[in-house]
Design a protein around this motif. Structure first.
Motif, short mmCIF file in Angstrom:
data_model
loop_
_atom_site.label_atom_id
_atom_site.label_comp_id
_atom_site.label_asym_id
_atom_site.label_seq_id
_atom_site.Cartn_x
_atom_site.Cartn_y
_atom_site.Cartn_z
N GLN A 64 0.84 -1.19 0.00
CA GLN A 64 0.00 0.00 0.00
C GLN A 64 0.87 1.24 0.00
O GLN A 64 2.01 1.21 0.45
N GLN A 65 0.31 2.31 -0.53
CA GLN A 65 0.96 3.61 -0.45
C GLN A 65 -0.13 4.68 -0.40
O GLN A 65 -1.19 4.53 -0.98
N ARG A 66 0.16 5.72 0.33
CA ARG A 66 -0.81 6.80 0.46
C ARG A 66 -0.62 7.78 -0.70
O ARG A 66 0.49 8.17 -1.02
N GLU A 67 -1.73 8.14 -1.32
CA GLU A 67 -1.75 9.18 -2.36
C GLU A 67 -2.82 10.18 -1.95
O GLU A 67 -4.00 9.89 -2.08
N ARG A 69 -5.46 11.66 -0.08
CA ARG A 69 -6.39 11.14 0.93
C ARG A 69 -6.73 9.67 0.74
O ARG A 69 -7.52 9.12 1.50
N SER A 70 -6.17 9.03 -0.26
CA SER A 70 -6.48 7.63 -0.55
C SER A 70 -5.30 6.73 -0.22
O SER A 70 -4.15 7.16 -0.27
N ILE A 71 -5.61 5.49 0.07
CA ILE A 71 -4.58 4.47 0.19
C ILE A 71 -4.72 3.59 -1.05
O ILE A 71 -5.79 3.05 -1.31
#
Length: 113
Positions: A64-67, A69-71
Motif C-alpha cells: 500500500q501507499q498513500r496518495e 487522501r487515498s490508500i
C-alpha cells in the motif's frame, strides 16, 4: 521464497475474497486501486475489505501507499513470482519443459515490479 513465507501466502490466498482482490490488483497493474474501489468491485463492505487487505499485506502479496487522501493497493509482483517459483522448484524431475511456461510467467511478474 522459503516454505514459511509460502505457507503464509497460500493461507492468505485460500479465502475467496482475498484471492479475488489479488487477481484484481494484478490486472490493475502498477497503478493499483484505492481501497474503496476494491470494496466496490469485490462487493464487500469497507470494514470487511480492510480486514482482507490487512491479511494480504501481512502475507507480502500486496503493498500500500498513500496518495493524498487515498490508500492505493498494488500487487507485489516480486512476491507473486516468488510463490510461482516456489511451486515449480521441484516439479520438473529432469523435464524442464514442463515448468518453462510457469517460470516465464514468474519472471514476467518480477519485471513488472
Amino acid at each position: 521464497m522459503d516454505q514459511r513465507q509460502a505457507l503464509i501466502a497460500f493461507g492468505a490466498l485460500s479465502q475467496e475474497t482475498r484471492l479475488q482482490i489479488v487477481r484484481m490488483l494484478v490486472v490493475s497493474g502498477p497503478d493499483g486501486m484505492a481501497a474503496g474501489a476494491i470494496a466496490e468491485k469485490a462487493e464487500v463492505s469497507p470494514s470487511n475489505i480492510s480486514f482482507h487487505l490487512k491479511e494480504l499485506e501481512r502475507s507480502g502479496l500486496i503493498a500500500q501507499q498513500r496518495e493524498s487522501r487515498s490508500i492505493i493497493y498494488t500487487a507485489n509482483y516480486e512476491a507473486l513470482g516468488g510463490l510461482v517459483r516456489f511451486l515449480m522448484e521441484d516439479c520438473c524431475s529432469g523435464h524442464p519443459e514442463i515448468c518453462a511456461p510457469a517460470a516465464e510467467v514468474a519472471a514476467c511478474c518480477e519485471k513488472l515490479q
